[in-house]
Write a protein that holds these residues in place. Structure first.
Motif, mmCIF file in Angstrom:
data_model
loop_
_atom_site.group_PDB
_atom_site.id
_atom_site.type_symbol
_atom_site.label_atom_id
_atom_site.label_comp_id
_atom_site.label_asym_id
_atom_site.label_seq_id
_atom_site.Cartn_x
_atom_site.Cartn_y
_atom_site.Cartn_z
ATOM 1 N N ASP A 174 -18.638 -87.605 117.153
ATOM 2 C CA ASP A 174 -18.951 -88.062 115.794
ATOM 3 C C ASP A 174 -19.885 -87.078 115.094
ATOM 4 N N GLU A 175 -20.937 -86.671 115.784
ATOM 5 C CA GLU A 175 -21.914 -85.732 115.215
ATOM 6 C C GLU A 175 -21.268 -84.375 114.913
ATOM 7 N N GLY A 218 -15.093 -93.299 120.800
ATOM 8 C CA GLY A 218 -16.403 -93.344 121.441
ATOM 9 C C GLY A 218 -16.725 -92.160 122.329
ATOM 10 N N LEU A 219 -16.082 -91.023 122.119
ATOM 11 C CA LEU A 219 -16.360 -89.842 122.936
ATOM 12 C C LEU A 219 -17.738 -89.300 122.581
ATOM 13 N N PRO A 220 -18.608 -89.119 123.573
ATOM 14 C CA PRO A 220 -19.991 -88.692 123.317
ATOM 15 C C PRO A 220 -20.067 -87.358 122.569
ATOM 16 N N GLY A 221 -20.809 -87.338 121.475
ATOM 17 C CA GLY A 221 -21.061 -86.125 120.717
ATOM 18 C C GLY A 221 -20.017 -85.778 119.682
ATOM 19 N N TRP A 240 -17.734 -80.393 121.630
ATOM 20 C CA TRP A 240 -16.819 -80.792 120.561
ATOM 21 C C TRP A 240 -16.859 -79.804 119.405
ATOM 22 N N GLU A 242 -18.227 -83.235 127.214
ATOM 23 C CA GLU A 242 -18.345 -84.351 126.285
ATOM 24 C C GLU A 242 -19.753 -84.321 125.720
ATOM 25 N N SER A 243 -19.982 -83.352 124.852
ATOM 26 C CA SER A 243 -21.274 -83.204 124.192
ATOM 27 C C SER A 243 -21.003 -82.686 122.791
ATOM 28 N N SER A 244 -22.028 -82.723 121.966
ATOM 29 C CA SER A 244 -21.898 -82.227 120.610
ATOM 30 C C SER A 244 -21.460 -80.758 120.596
#
Length: 84
Positions: free
Chosen positions: A74-75, A69-72, A47, A42-44
């Motif tokens: 959106d970016e 809201g999963l971390p990374g 993903w 769960e990081s940029s």
């Protein structure tokens, strides 16, 4: 659309892992599972790998992304699909 599901998997031992499903919804409202990914980061960067896989498998035109809201994510999504 990416959604997470917590399931028990039996490999060498039984343990809980997350499976993420990528679902596409076309302009007529038809839904299709585009892929699923076990565990992962769960990081940029994690993903980016998922989105790169989807792109390489034909998911080129994305108009909208919906996340939980999963971390990374959106970016990474904005980088992979800047026109969405």
């Amino acid at each position: 659309y990416l959604d997470g599901l917590y399931v028990k998997l039996k490999r060498s031992t039984v343990s809980g892992e997350v499976i993420y499903f990528a679902m596409g919804i076309d302009e007529e409202g038809r839904r299709q599972i585009l892929g699923f990914y076990i565990g992962g980061q769960e990081s940029s960067n994690g993903w980016k790998d998922v989105l790169k896989d989807l792109y390489n498998r034909g998911v080129h035109e994305v108009l909208l992304g919906v996340f939980d809201g999963l971390p990374g994510l959106d970016e990474a999504f904005k980088e992979a699909y800047p026109q969405a």
